[in-house]
Design a protein around this motif. Structure first.
Motif, short mmCIF file in Angstrom:
data_model
loop_
_atom_site.label_atom_id
_atom_site.label_comp_id
_atom_site.label_asym_id
_atom_site.label_seq_id
_atom_site.Cartn_x
_atom_site.Cartn_y
_atom_site.Cartn_z
N CYS A 58 -1.77 -3.96 -4.23
CA CYS A 58 -2.64 -3.61 -3.11
C CYS A 58 -3.85 -2.86 -3.68
N CYS A 59 -4.41 -1.96 -2.90
CA CYS A 59 -5.67 -1.30 -3.27
C CYS A 59 -5.61 -0.75 -4.69
N HIS A 61 0.84 -1.20 0.00
CA HIS A 61 0.00 0.00 0.00
C HIS A 61 0.88 1.25 0.00
ZN LIG Z 1 -3.96 -1.23 0.05
#
Ligand SMILES: [Zn+2]
Length: 309
Positions: free
Chosen positions: A283-284, A219
């Protein structure tokens, strides 16, 4: 106990981690809770959770991550799920295991995710220190008991709450992946992703001595990653992973704006691997197409590894 990922690392191969879990559930239509984010999605949308895991496995992931980032008692309690902390953790591991049974050809490991996020991402809302440690011990203990292969600490961005989560994770005796988030500050320093006054180096110096198995830069802002790898390498001789975010968060939803293309992620990853990273994922904001692209580029990634040994 699935150790294929460790065998890959031991033989100097690249380990593929999955892409986003929470934001991918959102992208597939799961509403994000204002307080616990995706923390209870395994109860409300189990089929989407399982299918997401399966898609990552089919894309080539060697490790998938349980949807438990927002599932500590610290987050689920204030969201109204306080009496379901155990059932959420057991369901999350069960769905990940079912996905392995349905889609995995070999050795996919299940990482149990734990975050130190406070409810509604409100830093004024942490539990008391004693209760907070108990919440992490509860989550780690449930994940271990339900059969995860390792604990992934995610979005570790400071040292106080993080040390409690780290203690709880280490108490399981499972491998612990320390996942730190970072970005570049306006004046070019590499700082914690959400504490701009805190240097990434300070976070690493506090937590690496506790004894993780892997240090992941996760992240994190892609622009910060090359320098972040250097900072980790100066302090850590073990395996380093990278799984960046792309887009931005506007509570409680991810905004899929200017998300890096799978091809561009591969280009960046070639540099990370040359700099020493051995685990890669997203990640996101990322999705199975990103993992598929990394898998397809494995010959080039392997060749890039040799660039610096
Ligand atoms: Zn993330």
């Amino acid at each position: 106990m699935e150790r294929y990922w460790q065998q890959l690392l031991d033989s100097n191969q690249i380990v593929l981690i999955d892409g986003a879990t929470g934001t991918e559930l959102q992208r597939r239509g799961v509403p994000m809770d204002k307080v616990a984010w995706s923390g209870a999605a395994v109860l409300t949308h189990p089929d989407i959770v399982r299918e997401t895991h399966e898609d990552y496995i089919r894309a080539g992931a060697n490790v998938i991550t349980t949807n438990t980032f927002g599932s500590t008692r610290q987050m689920l309690g204030p969201a109204g799920y306080g009496d379901q902390v155990e059932v959420v953790h057991r369901a999350a591991v069960s769905l990940a295991r079912q996905a392995c049974d349905n889609a995995a050809e070999k050795g996919v490991a299940v990482a149990g995710s734990i975050s130190t996020e406070p409810p509604a991402f409100d830093r004024g809302a942490f539990l008391s220190p004693d209760e907070e440690l108990l919440a992490y011990q509860e989550a780690a203990g449930l994940l271990a008991d339900a059969g995860v292969d390792l604990i992934a600490l995610e979005m570790i961005n400071e040292t106080v709450h993080a040390a409690r989560a780290m203690q709880a994770a280490l108490e399981t005796n499972l491998p612990v992946w320390l996942g730190v988030g970072c970005k570049k500050s306006g004046d070019g320093r590499i700082v914690s992703f959400d504490h701009l006054d805190l240097e990434l180096a300070t976070v690493l110096d506090a937590l690496i001595p506790m004894g993780p198995t892997v240090v992941n830069i996760m992240h994190s802002e892609i622009a910060a990653i090359p320098e972040a790898i250097k900072l980790v390498r100066e302090r850590w001789s073990g395996p380093i992973g990278v799984y960046p975010e792309s887009g931005y968060f506007k509570k409680p939803n991810w905004k899929f704006v200017d998300v890096i293309s799978p091809a561009d992620l591969v280009t960046e990853a070639l540099g990370w691997v040359a700099a020493g990273a051995r685990l890669l994922g997203g990640c996101c904001g990322t999705n199975p197409d990103h993992i598929k692209a990394l898998q397809a580029a494995m010959p080039e990634l392997r060749a890039a590894m040799g660039a610096r040994g």
